[in-house]
Design a protein around this motif. Sequence first.
Motif, PDB file in Angstrom:
ATOM      1  N   GLN A  16       0.812  -1.208   0.000  1.00 19.95           N
ATOM      2  CA  GLN A  16       0.000   0.000   0.000  1.00 19.95           C
ATOM      3  C   GLN A  16       0.847   1.260   0.000  1.00 19.95           C
ATOM      4  N   ILE A  17       2.150   1.111  -0.046  1.00 17.90           N
ATOM      5  CA  ILE A  17       3.064   2.254  -0.029  1.00 17.90           C
ATOM      6  C   ILE A  17       3.783   2.351  -1.371  1.00 17.90           C
ATOM      7  N   PHE A  18       3.893   3.577  -1.856  1.00 20.52           N
ATOM      8  CA  PHE A  18       4.586   3.864  -3.109  1.00 20.52           C
ATOM      9  C   PHE A  18       5.646   4.916  -2.804  1.00 20.52           C
ATOM     10  N   VAL A  19       6.566   5.126  -3.695  1.00 17.75           N
ATOM     11  CA  VAL A  19       7.585   6.144  -3.461  1.00 17.75           C
ATOM     12  C   VAL A  19       7.449   7.263  -4.486  1.00 17.75           C
ATOM     13  N   CYS A  20       7.709   8.478  -4.013  1.00 11.68           N
ATOM     14  CA  CYS A  20       7.732   9.636  -4.911  1.00 11.68           C
ATOM     15  C   CYS A  20       8.880   9.433  -5.885  1.00 11.68           C
ATOM     16  N   HIS A  21       8.611   9.566  -7.169  1.00  9.98           N
ATOM     17  CA  HIS A  21       9.665   9.276  -8.138  1.00  9.98           C
ATOM     18  C   HIS A  21      10.714  10.373  -8.200  1.00  9.98           C
ATOM     19  N   MET A  25      10.371   9.600  -1.217  1.00  7.40           N
ATOM     20  CA  MET A  25       9.603   9.534   0.024  1.00  7.40           C
ATOM     21  C   MET A  25       8.497   8.489  -0.094  1.00  7.40           C
ATOM     22  N   PRO A  26       8.329   7.630   0.910  1.00 11.24           N
ATOM     23  CA  PRO A  26       7.229   6.665   0.866  1.00 11.24           C
ATOM     24  C   PRO A  26       5.901   7.377   1.122  1.00 11.24           C
ATOM     25  N   VAL A  27       4.921   7.147   0.265  1.00 11.55           N
ATOM     26  CA  VAL A  27       3.595   7.743   0.421  1.00 11.55           C
ATOM     27  C   VAL A  27       2.535   6.698   0.111  1.00 11.55           C
ATOM     28  N   CYS A  28       1.382   6.849   0.769  1.00 11.17           N
ATOM     29  CA  CYS A  28       0.253   5.970   0.481  1.00 11.17           C
ATOM     30  C   CYS A  28      -0.606   6.639  -0.594  1.00 11.17           C
ATOM     31  N   GLU A  29      -1.563   5.888  -1.119  1.00  8.54           N
ATOM     32  CA  GLU A  29      -2.440   6.435  -2.157  1.00  8.54           C
ATOM     33  C   GLU A  29      -3.275   7.601  -1.649  1.00  8.54           C
ATOM     34  N   GLU A  30      -3.604   7.581  -0.368  1.00  8.67           N
ATOM     35  CA  GLU A  30      -4.443   8.635   0.196  1.00  8.67           C
ATOM     36  C   GLU A  30      -3.708   9.967   0.308  1.00  8.67           C
ATOM     37  N   HIS A  31      -2.410   9.925   0.571  1.00 11.87           N
ATOM     38  CA  HIS A  31      -1.661  11.156   0.801  1.00 11.87           C
ATOM     39  C   HIS A  31      -0.687  11.511  -0.321  1.00 11.87           C
ATOM     40  N   GLY A  32      -0.396  10.570  -1.188  1.00 13.72           N
ATOM     41  CA  GLY A  32       0.458  10.866  -2.332  1.00 13.72           C
ATOM     42  C   GLY A  32      -0.374  11.416  -3.472  1.00 13.72           C
ATOM     43  N   TRP A  33       0.270  11.995  -4.440  1.00 12.03           N
ATOM     44  CA  TRP A  33      -0.407  12.562  -5.610  1.00 12.03           C
ATOM     45  C   TRP A  33       0.045  11.818  -6.859  1.00 12.03           C
ATOM     46  N   VAL A  34      -0.913  11.351  -7.641  1.00  5.18           N
ATOM     47  CA  VAL A  34      -0.612  10.707  -8.913  1.00  5.18           C
ATOM     48  C   VAL A  34      -0.787  11.749 -10.011  1.00  5.18           C
ATOM     49  N   PRO A  66       1.404   7.423 -15.757  1.00  7.50           N
ATOM     50  CA  PRO A  66       1.208   8.007 -14.422  1.00  7.50           C
ATOM     51  C   PRO A  66       2.398   7.752 -13.499  1.00  7.50           C
ATOM     52  N   ALA A  67       2.590   8.662 -12.534  1.00  6.65           N
ATOM     53  CA  ALA A  67       3.671   8.524 -11.561  1.00  6.65           C
ATOM     54  C   ALA A  67       3.228   9.105 -10.219  1.00  6.65           C
ATOM     55  N   MET A  68       3.705   8.503  -9.127  1.00  2.40           N
ATOM     56  CA  MET A  68       3.371   8.945  -7.768  1.00  2.40           C
ATOM     57  C   MET A  68       4.325  10.042  -7.326  1.00  2.40           C
ATOM     58  N   HIS A  69       3.787  10.997  -6.541  1.00  2.00           N
ATOM     59  CA  HIS A  69       4.561  12.131  -6.043  1.00  2.00           C
ATOM     60  C   HIS A  69       4.179  12.439  -4.600  1.00  2.00           C
ATOM     61  N   CYS A  70       5.110  12.989  -3.842  1.00  2.00           N
ATOM     62  CA  CYS A  70       4.783  13.529  -2.527  1.00  2.00           C
ATOM     63  C   CYS A  70       4.256  14.952  -2.736  1.00  2.00           C
ATOM     64  N   ARG A  71       3.755  15.573  -1.674  1.00  2.00           N
ATOM     65  CA  ARG A  71       3.178  16.923  -1.800  1.00  2.00           C
ATOM     66  C   ARG A  71       4.195  17.946  -2.290  1.00  2.00           C
ATOM     67  N   ASP A  72       5.395  17.911  -1.721  1.00  2.00           N
ATOM     68  CA  ASP A  72       6.401  18.909  -2.089  1.00  2.00           C
ATOM     69  C   ASP A  72       6.818  18.787  -3.547  1.00  2.00           C
ATOM     70  N   CYS A  73       7.050  17.567  -4.003  1.00  2.00           N
ATOM     71  CA  CYS A  73       7.527  17.376  -5.372  1.00  2.00           C
ATOM     72  C   CYS A  73       6.445  17.647  -6.415  1.00  2.00           C
ATOM     73  N   VAL A  74       5.185  17.326  -6.105  1.00  2.00           N
ATOM     74  CA  VAL A  74       4.130  17.627  -7.080  1.00  2.00           C
ATOM     75  C   VAL A  74       3.986  19.140  -7.224  1.00  2.00           C
ATOM     76  N   ASP A  75       4.158  19.888  -6.121  1.00  2.00           N
ATOM     77  CA  ASP A  75       4.100  21.349  -6.205  1.00  2.00           C
ATOM     78  C   ASP A  75       5.321  21.918  -6.922  1.00  2.00           C
ATOM     79  N   ARG A  76       6.464  21.324  -6.677  1.00  2.00           N
ATOM     80  CA  ARG A  76       7.706  21.841  -7.273  1.00  2.00           C
ATOM     81  C   ARG A  76       7.841  21.516  -8.757  1.00  2.00           C
ATOM     82  N   PHE A  77       7.529  20.279  -9.145  1.00  3.91           N
ATOM     83  CA  PHE A  77       7.795  19.838 -10.508  1.00  3.91           C
ATOM     84  C   PHE A  77       6.566  19.785 -11.415  1.00  3.91           C
ATOM     85  N   HIS A  78       5.360  19.789 -10.828  1.00  2.00           N
ATOM     86  CA  HIS A  78       4.154  19.638 -11.642  1.00  2.00           C
ATOM     87  C   HIS A  78       3.068  20.626 -11.243  1.00  2.00           C
ATOM     88  N   LYS A  79       3.454  21.821 -10.878  1.00  2.00           N
ATOM     89  CA  LYS A  79       2.492  22.839 -10.455  1.00  2.00           C
ATOM     90  C   LYS A  79       1.510  23.132 -11.592  1.00  2.00           C
TER      91      LYS A  79
END
Length: 96
Positions: A16-21, A25-34, A66-79
């Motif tokens: 149930q854990i994925f990593v921000c590419h 950072m390990p993130v779950c589907e609920e808190h990570g961003w695809v 598709p790729a998984m991201h943490c909050r910081d990286c989705v804001d930084r690289f995919h705003k």
Amino acid sequence: MNIKCGVNGEARDDHQIFVCHHCGMPVCEEHGWVVPADDAFAEFSHVLSVLPDVPPPATGLTLPRPAMHCRDCVDRFHKGTVKRHGWADPRPVGRP
């Protein structure tokens, strides 16, 4: 085995854990961003020749995936891009 989500520290099963590419950072589907169409995970849409002097075709080179991201990286690289929580939910959601 349980692994903790890097966003809220909740323990989850390892499947149930994925990593921000970007940062790993390990993130779950609920808190990570695809990000449904991430160019970093593009694939060739044709078979490349093993011959060094045969160029690839001019069109249809890549297909984003598709790729998984943490909050910081989705804001930084995919705003400003479409994003969602989880792999299966097709509805894009905004950041809370």
